[in-house]
Scaffold this motif. Structure first.
Motif, short mmCIF file in Angstrom:
data_model
loop_
_atom_site.label_atom_id
_atom_site.label_comp_id
_atom_site.label_asym_id
_atom_site.label_seq_id
_atom_site.Cartn_x
_atom_site.Cartn_y
_atom_site.Cartn_z
N VAL A 1 -35.60 123.07 -121.48
CA VAL A 1 -35.70 122.23 -122.72
C VAL A 1 -34.21 122.61 -123.98
N SER A 2 -33.73 121.34 -124.25
CA SER A 2 -32.95 121.50 -125.44
C SER A 2 -33.31 120.85 -126.57
N ILE A 3 -32.57 121.24 -127.70
CA ILE A 3 -32.62 120.53 -128.83
C ILE A 3 -32.18 118.94 -128.96
N ILE A 4 -30.77 118.95 -128.53
CA ILE A 4 -30.39 117.75 -128.21
C ILE A 4 -29.44 117.74 -126.96
N GLY B 1 -38.17 116.19 -129.59
CA GLY B 1 -37.56 117.38 -130.16
C GLY B 1 -37.58 117.61 -131.59
N ALA B 2 -36.87 118.63 -132.11
CA ALA B 2 -36.87 118.95 -133.47
C ALA B 2 -35.85 117.76 -134.18
N ALA B 3 -35.13 117.12 -133.27
CA ALA B 3 -34.12 116.11 -133.64
C ALA B 3 -34.75 114.70 -133.29
N GLY B 4 -35.78 114.66 -132.69
CA GLY B 4 -36.03 113.48 -131.92
C GLY B 4 -36.20 112.23 -132.77
N THR B 5 -36.10 111.13 -132.15
CA THR B 5 -35.98 109.86 -132.85
C THR B 5 -37.55 109.42 -133.37
N PHE B 6 -38.37 109.96 -132.63
CA PHE B 6 -39.88 109.61 -133.03
C PHE B 6 -40.49 110.63 -133.81
#
Lengths: 388, 159
Positions: B52-55, A312-317
């Motif tokens: 789906v979520s962002i976090i 995601g936009a905050a994804g770890t990869f």
């Protein structure tokens, strides 16, 4: 452009202007996105008659609609009168689209069905000729819908080539042979060229380096074993982890394959990523998460939670990928160094099953995609573009 | 009365300050073991099992996220984002005096500076708080970003 197109792609190296020159970007829109099959959505996004989604083919705003007979059509989202988009929503269900400016109204097949005070246009007004412009060709493979802005040329299956076998295998991960999508889309942007994402989608070499902080020791072990292969497949890129086993239902990083279907589709683990080139130095990535049918709920829940956490936009990869795309765009501003190195595996790649194939960390698949890029960019009529 | 607003405001300010100053371990200690840290995508009110979520982190995922940020190899945070959070419009909602739980909403204006760019996020935040073991802790933090349906730049910091 100071180089002819064919000189920008050399065996094992690529010229920086491929990523930085606005004129190259404009030519990509014309010679790639206006000519080849471009991914425009999955059938599961528009399952019912009247369902629509909006997207882009290159610079063209597009409405993809499912008609009453179940077929799919794609229309240029642009009123034939004065030009506003006629649909401003990302998704919805409607039998018609009305431009609010002067209320010109079209049905969802594009036909112009309403013009206020039509007598003002006189006898020569041809309503039949003023429907929303259709994308000349729309075709679907295993639920993946593509549009093509040219009426003639290779069929979708010709374009996909050997990739069809992988798409077949991908949907077979679902016990019913059909995939679904979770609701919603992950949307991210970066200030860099669109092709970084295409390279990165099939680039096992970077995983143990850039993603050192995110990849599990178990997955790292698999990567370092060096099994699997990379394939230059009909202009697309494949990393095939088959030696590690088939695509796992939980979409963990332990098998299966990554596909980069030129020019804008990436199928990777639980994800369908659409690459949207916005400008030479601006790209958006829209990602849908794939859900399997007839599997325990916890399997699908694992798929979506892992996708968010990693991509995601905050994804770890993904945040590290986005970071490196922006750093690359900055570095390539320097004209003091003209070439990027894409030679990894040149000495050891070999033809297997009819495709040039490299070992897992090689760049064979990138070379194949850029050869395809070069052929498209040279254009059908002008094999050598003169310096401008 | 379970709590007066100033006490809760102080708690929210502290939560924000711990994130701004990258005291991630202290921040995580504000959460109960069964806590949820959630940033929806697309809309504020989605079903996270279908959408789906962002976090959408449980405490275990939060710990992994923080371990990564501390690893020295989280390149998207090298250098780390500088972040200022302004917390306002704090409203105390439903309280359960017996179980010592309280719902709180507030507005957050988050300004991030990274890669020489300043990004502003506005969000309506929802907190579920619990004081049953003697101090306020968070059982659920939900951040409803104004731009949660838009194209987001890389967001590697904790929101």
């Amino acid at each position: 452009m100071t180089h002819a197109i064919e000189d920008l792609i050399q065996t094992g190296s690529i010229h920086r202007s491929v990523y930085t020159d606005p004129a190259i970007f404009d030519l990509e829109m014309e010679r790639i996105f206006n000519t080849t099959w471009v991914y425009i959505g999955h059938a599961q996004e528009i399952p019912e008659p009247g369902d629509y989604k909006t997207t882009l083919i290159g610079k063209h705003p597009i409405i993809v609609s499912r008609l009453a007979d179940g077929s799919v059509t794609a229309l240029i989202n642009r009123c034939r009168h004065r030009g506003p988009i006629v649909c401003q929503h990302e998704r919805g269900n409607s039998k018609h689209f009305r431009c609010p400016y002067h209320s010109w109204t079209y049905d969802n097949s594009g036909k112009l069905i309403g013009v206020p005070m039509p007598q003002g246009y006189g006898a020569s007004f041809d309503r039949e000729a003023l429907g929303l412009v259709k994308v000349p060709r729309v075709a679907e493979y295993q639920g993946f819908i593509f549009g093509c802005m040219t009426a003639v040329g290779p069929t979708l299956e010709d374009h996909l080539g050997g990739i069809t076998r992988f798409l077949d295998a991908y949907v077979q991960t679902s016990p019913t042979g059909k995939i679904e999508l979770f609701e919603g889309t992950q949307k991210c942007g970066y200030n860099g060229n669109w092709k970084y994402q295409l390279e990165n989608g099939v680039d096992p070499y970077h995983v143990g380096a850039l993603h050192l902080s995110a990849v599990t020791p178990e997955a790292m072990q698999i990567y370092r074993q060096g099994r699997g292969c990379v394939i230059a497949m009909d202009g697309h890129g494949v990393t095939d982890h088959t030696d590690w086993g088939p695509m796992p239902v939980d979409a963990s990083l332990s098998g299966g394959f990554n596909l980069v279907i030129f020019p804008n589709l990436i199928v990777l683990r639980s994800q369908i990523r659409t690459v949207r080139p916005i400008a030479v130095n601006r790209t958006e990535i829209h990602t849908n998460v794939v859900k399997l049918q007839n599997v325990p709920d916890e399997v699908n829940l694992r798929r979506i939670r892992d996708q968010e956490f990693e991509f995601g936009a905050a994804g770890t990869f993904f945040t590290d990928d986005l970071e490196i795309f922006e750093r690359t765009q900055e570095g390539l501003q320097s004209g003091a160094v003209e070439w990027l190195v894409f030679s990894r595996g040149l000495d050891r790649e070999e033809m297997k099953n009819g495709y040039m194939t490299g070992t897992m960390s090689d760049e064979t698949q990138h070379r194949g995609m850029y050869e395809n890029w070069k052929q498209m960019m040279m254009g059908p009529k002008t094999p050598a573009l003169a310096a401008e | 009365m379970l709590a007066e607003r100033p006490e809760i405001e102080d708690f929210l300010y502290r939560e924000a300050r711990l994130l701004d100053s990258q005291q991630f371990e202290e921040w995580m200690d504000l959460f109960t073991d069964d806590a949820l840290y959630w940033v929806p995508a697309g809309h504020d009110d989605i079903d996270p099992s279908r959408h789906v979520s962002i976090i959408h982190d449980d405490k275990k995922a939060m710990a992994v996220r923080i371990k990564r940020l501390r690893s020295g190899h989280a390149y998207a945070q090298d250098p780390a984002s500088r972040v200022h959070r302004l917390i306002s419009n704090v409203e105390l909602g439903e309280a359960d005096d017996e179980r010592e739980t309280l719902e709180v909403t507030c507005m957050m204006l988050l300004v991030e500076l990274a890669r020489h760019r300043q990004t502003i996020h506005s969000a309506r935040c929802e907190f579920s708080l619990d004081r049953s073991d003697g101090r306020w802790r968070i059982t659920r933090k939900k951040v409803n970003l104004l731009r949660n349906g838009e194209v987001l730049e890389s967001t590697p910091f904790l929101i």
